[in-house]
Design an enzyme around this catalytic site. Structure first.
Site, PDB file in Angstrom:
ATOM      1  N   HIS A  28      17.773 -76.178 -34.532  1.00  0.00           N
ATOM      2  CA  HIS A  28      17.452 -76.942 -35.482  1.00  0.00           C
ATOM      3  C   HIS A  28      16.078 -77.718 -34.783  1.00  0.00           C
ATOM      4  O   HIS A  28      15.965 -78.809 -35.112  1.00  0.00           O
ATOM      5  CB  HIS A  28      18.197 -77.657 -36.367  1.00  0.00           C
ATOM      6  N   HIS A  82      34.089 -80.618 -37.945  1.00  0.00           N
ATOM      7  CA  HIS A  82      33.005 -80.827 -38.279  1.00  0.00           C
ATOM      8  C   HIS A  82      32.296 -79.851 -39.204  1.00  0.00           C
ATOM      9  O   HIS A  82      32.678 -78.441 -39.111  1.00  0.00           O
ATOM     10  CB  HIS A  82      31.875 -81.017 -37.078  1.00  0.00           C
ATOM     11  N   GLU A  84      29.328 -78.656 -40.155  1.00  0.00           N
ATOM     12  CA  GLU A  84      27.901 -78.148 -39.791  1.00  0.00           C
ATOM     13  C   GLU A  84      28.229 -76.704 -39.253  1.00  0.00           C
ATOM     14  O   GLU A  84      29.290 -76.112 -38.615  1.00  0.00           O
ATOM     15  CB  GLU A  84      27.288 -78.737 -38.772  1.00  0.00           C
ATOM     16  N   ASP A  86      27.272 -74.474 -37.394  1.00  0.00           N
ATOM     17  CA  ASP A  86      27.709 -73.917 -35.865  1.00  0.00           C
ATOM     18  C   ASP A  86      28.995 -74.159 -35.673  1.00  0.00           C
ATOM     19  O   ASP A  86      29.426 -73.491 -34.506  1.00  0.00           O
ATOM     20  CB  ASP A  86      26.624 -74.547 -34.763  1.00  0.00           C
ATOM     21  N   HIS A 152      27.756 -86.785 -35.824  1.00  0.00           N
ATOM     22  CA  HIS A 152      26.466 -87.309 -36.294  1.00  0.00           C
ATOM     23  C   HIS A 152      26.308 -86.891 -37.850  1.00  0.00           C
ATOM     24  O   HIS A 152      25.377 -87.068 -38.354  1.00  0.00           O
ATOM     25  CB  HIS A 152      25.355 -86.584 -35.452  1.00  0.00           C
ATOM     26  N   ASP A 171      30.940 -83.092 -31.622  1.00  0.00           N
ATOM     27  CA  ASP A 171      29.668 -82.941 -31.038  1.00  0.00           C
ATOM     28  C   ASP A 171      29.445 -84.093 -30.003  1.00  0.00           C
ATOM     29  O   ASP A 171      28.499 -83.969 -29.195  1.00  0.00           O
ATOM     30  CB  ASP A 171      28.608 -83.095 -31.994  1.00  0.00           C
ATOM     31  N   TYR A 198      20.921 -83.994 -24.933  1.00  0.00           N
ATOM     32  CA  TYR A 198      21.625 -83.687 -26.094  1.00  0.00           C
ATOM     33  C   TYR A 198      21.703 -84.893 -26.855  1.00  0.00           C
ATOM     34  O   TYR A 198      21.542 -85.330 -28.192  1.00  0.00           O
ATOM     35  CB  TYR A 198      23.028 -83.057 -25.808  1.00  0.00           C
ATOM     36  N   HIS A 231      30.259 -78.231 -27.473  1.00  0.00           N
ATOM     37  CA  HIS A 231      29.042 -77.389 -27.130  1.00  0.00           C
ATOM     38  C   HIS A 231      29.290 -77.800 -25.639  1.00  0.00           C
ATOM     39  O   HIS A 231      29.444 -78.839 -25.323  1.00  0.00           O
ATOM     40  CB  HIS A 231      27.777 -78.203 -27.703  1.00  0.00           C
TER      41      HIS A 231
END
Length: 404
Positions: A28, A82, A84, A86, A152, A171, A198, A231
């Protein structure tokens, strides 16, 4: 063992079943030249528990890895740290196989999953809402959940495996880094620099939340033998290193350094940038100069973490700043850096405008504009060059003062 095609047991009965995205180059808008991973973890106990899933396109690869350990239909619990995409867009595929699995998430997590996956039949999914301190007995082990809102996303949480002292950190503490190894200490030169990049591009706006998180960890008395993020690679050798780094970044701890970021049309603004750098360097202070069309914005943000002073230069085009400068400052505005001082400079032809608009955008991004910007008409000559060098000296002294 082929770590790309096989699962990896990271601790007894605990498996990495994620995927490596070797070709990820953009997350993104955040450049990821070293690729990335989407990490999922499987715990085999009395209750088989999957912690997070992966990006939907990679779900078959995750399921293949799970099958090497257990039939996916045997999964009892799925932890969704999370919402999101991904992390969660592989969830519908696994729910097709583990139809009786219960999903554990925060209250906001449940709302987000329902809104994302209404078309995937999520109304039939069995949800359990959790909050900080909620404990889940899975047999010989206990999972404890820790809400981390706005680290986040509002729904974010982490999962702590008490007996093994493993934090599945979502994250936080991650990196966009594709490797054939899974542990940070196996990566040449480690992954702390990747973690900094990151943090600068994802978590920079949430420094106050990071500090509150650190206080909560101390209050709960949590200790980590391993930190397994969503990640990148897993921290197992002195894992508190990355926690301590987050605290330093969140506090905005700076070193004497000045960033000079600019774009140029016919070289005039670049000449000014070089003179400013010379002025900074004369004072023994580090200066870093970045041409916006020749350097990646994401990497520049890493430098901003430790730089207390920034100078932004733009030529005037159509009565305003150059388009790349506008884009960069818009990106910066979203990250809301704190404690940074700034100045604008630039060149113009028959009419100005760039410096004024740069100053306005820097102020709206939360930067402290410390003095009126420098402008040179058409091309900087002796007086302009002297003014640029003197500006560099002032910026160097400010960087020294702010880094004390």
């Amino acid at each position: 063992m082929d770590l790309i095609n096989d699962t990896l047991e990271i601790a007894k009965g605990i498996y990495w079943v994620g995927v490596v995205d070797w070709n990820l180059r953009d997350f993104h808008g955040y450049a990821t030249p070293r690729g990335g991973t989407y990490n999922a973890y499987l715990i085999v106990d009395d209750k088989v528990t999957l912690i997070d899933t992966v990006k939907g396109d990679f779900a078959p690869e995750m399921i293949k890895r799970i099958r090497k350990v257990v039939n996916p239909s045997k999964i009892d619990h799925i932890i969704c740290n999370h919402v999101e995409m991904d992390h969660s867009s592989g969830l519908p595929a696994i729910m097709e196989l583990a139809k009786d699995a219960k999903i554990f998430c925060t209250k906001r997590g449940k709302v987000g999953l329902e809104e994302h996956y209404e078309a995937n039949g999520c109304s039939a999914w069995d949800f359990e809402i959790v909050d900080t301190g909620y404990e889940l007995d899975i047999g010989s082990r206990t999972l404890m959940f820790l809400e981390t809102p706005m680290l986040h996303w509002p729904d974010s949480m982490q999962t702590y495996l008490k007996e093994d002292r493993i934090l599945f950190s979502n994250d936080a503490f991650g990196q966009h880094l594709a490797t054939s190894v899974r542990f940070e200490d196996e990566v040449e030169c480690g992954a702390l620099e990747d973690a900094a990049i990151y943090y600068a591009n994802i978590l920079l706006p949430f420094g106050s939340k990071v500090l509150k998180y650190a206080d909560k960890i101390a209050e709960l008395g949590l200790e980590f033998d391993m930190i397994a993020p969503s990640h990148g690679v897993i921290w197992r050798k002195e894992p508190m290193r990355v926690v301590e780094a987050y605290i330093k970044w969140a506090k905005g701890e700076a070193v004497p350094k000045v960033l000079v970021i600019y774009d140029t049309m016919w070289g005039s603004t670049e000449i000014m940038a070089k003179e400013i750098v010379e002025g900074v360097s004369e004072c023994g202070v580090e200066a870093r100069m970045f041409h916006l069309r020749k350097n990646d914005w994401s990497m520049m943000l890493r430098e901003l973490l430790s730089s207390p002073v920034i100078a932004v230069g733009s030529p005037t085009m159509h009565g305003t700043m150059f388009f790349t400068i506008s884009g960069f400052l818009t990106y910066l505005k979203g990250l809301r850096p704190k404690g940074k001082s700034a100045v604008a400079f630039g060149s113009f032809g028959w009419g100005g405008g760039a410096v004024k608009h740069v100053e306005e955008m820097m102020a709206s991004a939360g930067l402290e504009v410390i003095e009126p910007g420098l402008q040179a008409k058409y091309r900087p000559y002796e007086d302009d060059l002297k003014a640029c060098r003197e500006l560099g000296v002032r910026l160097a002294q400010l960087a020294l003062d702010k880094a004390e």
